[in-house]
Design a protein around this motif. Sequence first.
Motif, PDB file in Angstrom:
ATOM      1  N   LEU A  96      -8.658  67.349  -3.116  1.00  0.00           N
ATOM      2  CA  LEU A  96     -10.053  67.527  -2.723  1.00  0.00           C
ATOM      3  C   LEU A  96     -10.656  66.257  -2.131  1.00  0.00           C
ATOM      4  CD1 LEU A  96     -11.526  69.815  -5.529  1.00  0.00           C
ATOM      5  CD2 LEU A  96     -11.074  70.396  -3.132  1.00  0.00           C
ATOM      6  N   GLN A  97     -10.210  65.098  -2.592  1.00  0.00           N
ATOM      7  CA  GLN A  97     -10.776  63.878  -2.028  1.00  0.00           C
ATOM      8  C   GLN A  97     -10.345  63.673  -0.575  1.00  0.00           C
ATOM      9  OE1 GLN A  97      -9.393  60.781  -4.640  1.00  0.00           O
ATOM     10  NE2 GLN A  97      -7.569  60.350  -3.419  1.00  0.00           N
ATOM     11  N   GLU A  98      -9.292  64.395  -0.172  1.00  0.00           N
ATOM     12  CA  GLU A  98      -8.869  64.364   1.224  1.00  0.00           C
ATOM     13  C   GLU A  98      -9.516  65.489   2.038  1.00  0.00           C
ATOM     14  OE1 GLU A  98      -6.686  61.925   2.470  1.00  0.00           O
ATOM     15  OE2 GLU A  98      -7.168  61.075   0.486  1.00  0.00           O
ATOM     16  N   THR A  99     -10.305  66.312   1.355  1.00  0.00           N
ATOM     17  CA  THR A  99     -10.936  67.471   2.009  1.00  0.00           C
ATOM     18  C   THR A  99     -12.390  67.147   2.310  1.00  0.00           C
ATOM     19  OG1 THR A  99      -9.495  68.812   0.597  1.00  0.00           O
ATOM     20  CG2 THR A  99     -11.105  70.002   1.906  1.00  0.00           C
ATOM     21  N   GLN A 100     -12.607  66.136   3.107  1.00  0.00           N
ATOM     22  CA  GLN A 100     -13.965  65.701   3.447  1.00  0.00           C
ATOM     23  C   GLN A 100     -14.372  66.316   4.782  1.00  0.00           C
ATOM     24  OE1 GLN A 100     -15.682  63.973   1.159  1.00  0.00           O
ATOM     25  NE2 GLN A 100     -13.864  64.031  -0.134  1.00  0.00           N
ATOM     26  N   HIS A 101     -14.737  67.580   4.726  1.00  0.00           N
ATOM     27  CA  HIS A 101     -15.143  68.295   5.925  1.00  0.00           C
ATOM     28  C   HIS A 101     -16.544  68.861   5.727  1.00  0.00           C
ATOM     29  CE1 HIS A 101     -11.080  68.108   7.640  1.00  0.00           C
ATOM     30  NE2 HIS A 101     -10.643  68.383   6.429  1.00  0.00           N
ATOM     31  N   PRO A 102     -17.413  68.787   6.727  1.00  0.00           N
ATOM     32  CA  PRO A 102     -18.785  69.273   6.574  1.00  0.00           C
ATOM     33  C   PRO A 102     -18.878  70.774   6.365  1.00  0.00           C
ATOM     34  CG  PRO A 102     -18.335  68.686   8.871  1.00  0.00           C
ATOM     35  CD  PRO A 102     -17.186  68.182   8.067  1.00  0.00           C
ATOM     36  N   HIS A 103     -17.823  71.511   6.731  1.00  0.00           N
ATOM     37  CA  HIS A 103     -17.848  72.968   6.594  1.00  0.00           C
ATOM     38  C   HIS A 103     -17.074  73.422   5.346  1.00  0.00           C
ATOM     39  CE1 HIS A 103     -15.087  71.473   9.763  1.00  0.00           C
ATOM     40  NE2 HIS A 103     -14.180  72.083   9.044  1.00  0.00           N
ATOM     41  N   PHE A 104     -16.893  72.520   4.381  1.00  0.00           N
ATOM     42  CA  PHE A 104     -16.251  72.877   3.103  1.00  0.00           C
ATOM     43  C   PHE A 104     -17.212  72.618   1.951  1.00  0.00           C
ATOM     44  CE2 PHE A 104     -14.079  71.213  -0.705  1.00  0.00           C
ATOM     45  CZ  PHE A 104     -13.475  72.393  -1.128  1.00  0.00           C
ATOM     46  N   SER A 105     -17.297  73.596   1.031  1.00  0.00           N
ATOM     47  CA  SER A 105     -18.113  73.442  -0.177  1.00  0.00           C
ATOM     48  C   SER A 105     -17.332  73.958  -1.374  1.00  0.00           C
ATOM     49  CB  SER A 105     -19.428  74.226  -0.072  1.00  0.00           C
ATOM     50  OG  SER A 105     -20.208  73.780   1.014  1.00  0.00           O
ATOM     51  N   CYS A 106     -17.486  73.277  -2.494  1.00  0.00           N
ATOM     52  CA  CYS A 106     -16.875  73.719  -3.754  1.00  0.00           C
ATOM     53  C   CYS A 106     -17.979  73.943  -4.772  1.00  0.00           C
ATOM     54  CB  CYS A 106     -15.880  72.674  -4.258  1.00  0.00           C
ATOM     55  SG  CYS A 106     -15.098  73.108  -5.826  1.00  0.00           S
ATOM     56  N   PHE A 107     -18.110  75.166  -5.285  1.00  0.00           N
ATOM     57  CA  PHE A 107     -19.120  75.513  -6.270  1.00  0.00           C
ATOM     58  C   PHE A 107     -18.448  75.654  -7.639  1.00  0.00           C
ATOM     59  CE2 PHE A 107     -21.743  78.049  -2.900  1.00  0.00           C
ATOM     60  CZ  PHE A 107     -22.056  76.845  -2.269  1.00  0.00           C
ATOM     61  N   LEU A 108     -18.785  74.765  -8.558  1.00  0.00           N
ATOM     62  CA  LEU A 108     -18.288  74.864  -9.931  1.00  0.00           C
ATOM     63  C   LEU A 108     -19.255  75.709 -10.763  1.00  0.00           C
ATOM     64  CD1 LEU A 108     -17.197  71.145 -10.484  1.00  0.00           C
ATOM     65  CD2 LEU A 108     -15.773  73.080  -9.770  1.00  0.00           C
ATOM     66  N   ASN A 109     -18.800  76.101 -11.959  1.00  0.00           N
ATOM     67  CA  ASN A 109     -19.611  76.930 -12.856  1.00  0.00           C
ATOM     68  C   ASN A 109     -20.132  78.167 -12.134  1.00  0.00           C
ATOM     69  OD1 ASN A 109     -20.723  77.529 -15.370  1.00  0.00           O
ATOM     70  ND2 ASN A 109     -22.655  76.510 -14.914  1.00  0.00           N
ATOM     71  N   THR A 110     -19.237  78.767 -11.331  1.00  0.00           N
ATOM     72  CA  THR A 110     -19.599  79.915 -10.501  1.00  0.00           C
ATOM     73  C   THR A 110     -18.610  81.047 -10.755  1.00  0.00           C
ATOM     74  OG1 THR A 110     -20.490  78.434  -8.812  1.00  0.00           O
ATOM     75  CG2 THR A 110     -20.025  80.705  -8.157  1.00  0.00           C
ATOM     76  N   LYS A 111     -19.119  82.142 -11.260  1.00  0.00           N
ATOM     77  CA  LYS A 111     -18.265  83.257 -11.671  1.00  0.00           C
ATOM     78  C   LYS A 111     -18.560  84.494 -10.831  1.00  0.00           C
ATOM     79  CE  LYS A 111     -16.905  85.927 -15.765  1.00  0.00           C
ATOM     80  NZ  LYS A 111     -17.136  86.124 -17.222  1.00  0.00           N
ATOM     81  N   VAL A 112     -17.523  85.020 -10.195  1.00  0.00           N
ATOM     82  CA  VAL A 112     -17.677  86.229  -9.384  1.00  0.00           C
ATOM     83  C   VAL A 112     -17.904  87.431 -10.295  1.00  0.00           C
ATOM     84  CG1 VAL A 112     -16.512  87.808  -7.791  1.00  0.00           C
ATOM     85  CG2 VAL A 112     -16.313  85.336  -7.468  1.00  0.00           C
ATOM     86  N   THR A 113     -18.900  88.217  -9.956  1.00  0.00           N
ATOM     87  CA  THR A 113     -19.213  89.421 -10.742  1.00  0.00           C
ATOM     88  C   THR A 113     -18.962  90.708  -9.974  1.00  0.00           C
ATOM     89  OG1 THR A 113     -21.534  89.299 -10.048  1.00  0.00           O
ATOM     90  CG2 THR A 113     -20.936  88.210 -12.119  1.00  0.00           C
ATOM     91  N   GLN A 114     -18.924  90.601  -8.639  1.00  0.00           N
ATOM     92  CA  GLN A 114     -18.796  91.828  -7.843  1.00  0.00           C
ATOM     93  C   GLN A 114     -18.298  91.496  -6.443  1.00  0.00           C
ATOM     94  OE1 GLN A 114     -22.392  94.165  -7.814  1.00  0.00           O
ATOM     95  NE2 GLN A 114     -21.766  95.356  -6.028  1.00  0.00           N
ATOM     96  N   LEU A 115     -17.459  92.374  -5.892  1.00  0.00           N
ATOM     97  CA  LEU A 115     -17.068  92.283  -4.493  1.00  0.00           C
ATOM     98  C   LEU A 115     -18.019  93.132  -3.657  1.00  0.00           C
ATOM     99  CD1 LEU A 115     -13.168  92.639  -4.731  1.00  0.00           C
ATOM    100  CD2 LEU A 115     -14.487  90.537  -4.452  1.00  0.00           C
ATOM    101  N   ILE A 116     -18.280  92.672  -2.449  1.00  0.00           N
ATOM    102  CA  ILE A 116     -19.135  93.409  -1.527  1.00  0.00           C
ATOM    103  C   ILE A 116     -18.241  94.099  -0.504  1.00  0.00           C
ATOM    104  CG2 ILE A 116     -21.015  93.268   0.141  1.00  0.00           C
ATOM    105  CD1 ILE A 116     -21.760  90.567  -1.179  1.00  0.00           C
ATOM    106  N   VAL A 117     -18.452  95.389  -0.309  1.00  0.00           N
ATOM    107  CA  VAL A 117     -17.633  96.169   0.614  1.00  0.00           C
ATOM    108  C   VAL A 117     -18.547  96.869   1.618  1.00  0.00           C
ATOM    109  CG1 VAL A 117     -17.602  98.176  -0.937  1.00  0.00           C
ATOM    110  CG2 VAL A 117     -15.792  97.910   0.767  1.00  0.00           C
TER     111      VAL A 117
END
Length: 360
Positions: free
Chosen positions: A111-132
């Motif tokens: 991740l320290q090599e993943t310094q791109h403005p179009h990348f985000s990492c969200f911690l403490n984030t739990k998926v509850t539903q898929l959108i179709v």
Amino acid sequence: MNYQADVCIVGAGPGGVLLSHLLAKKGLSVILLEKNVALGQAFRGEHLNEEGEAVLKSHQLFEAVEALGLLRMRKLEYYTEGRAFKTIFPDEAVGHLGIHVPQANLLKGILQETQHPHFSCFLNTKVTQLIVDSFGRYIGVIATKNGETIEINSQLIIGADGRYSTIRKQAHIESQKHKHGFDLLWAKIPAPHGWEPSIKMALIGDKQLSLFTQVGGFIQIGWNIEQGSFPHLRKNAFTPFIQQLSEQFPELSDTVNEHIRSWQDFVLLDVFSSHCNCWGTKGLVLLGDAVHTMTPTGAFGLNSALKDADCLASLLNKDTLVHFNVQEFQQMREQAIEEVLATQIEKEQTFATNFINKAS
């Protein structure tokens, strides 16, 4: 709150993190979701083999991980009655028999090599539903981030969320589960002074006992027990059980007695493998343990997830996202995965016999 990305990757384990890096490097916008509050908290493998090492080196990531700390295994020893009766050393060209990499070091190094403005990492984030959408294509996820409901729309969803994958279940992709006849007890103890980086094997009854040297001066113990036997085992006296470990490795007697004092000092892993006949659907792909769970035998799981990510990244770009053919990815990786699973089963079923043959 709504977010938009080319790709939404669920699960910040080795496969998810590497894939995030590779896609962001290609210029795709990526949002990586991790349900835990910090990286490296979920149970995942920590041993690189030659294939996993090669993947990291091919993307110039190995040095960043190594700078955070790793340990090369210098020998493999087989023990019986308190002594090593057979020792295997690595080929000079390889230089090790596996590399211990703390999960946090591996993830942070990438991740320290993943310094791109179009990348985000969200911690403490739990998926509850898929959108179709109305055409049956998956177009995003609903999740809770720090207790707040968010929506992420993307052209492709990647389920890299492990053996109990939420994404797999939400997408109604069936998984065939296979038990292997054993469960695993984990424990960690400090290594005695002068302990060499190594893997050590012993046989307790007909079950495998393994020791793996770890970064930071520790030894990880992996003790196979009969499947489903732990509740009954816990009702028995602890001392005779742990004494078997000290008898096989007398040099560990003091540290074992100091740091493994009760059943509570072990962590139980429910061992199983699984596979999916379908690796994804419209707008959604699975990789790693989410689609082919492996047992700890041979430490293949981590390395297979890295190879999955490497392969999948080679197929994805802005032009292929919307109409991505998941069957192509599956065909490229499925045979190799089947071979690894077959190797694991063969190793597990023949360990006791091969061990006795080595000792005789």
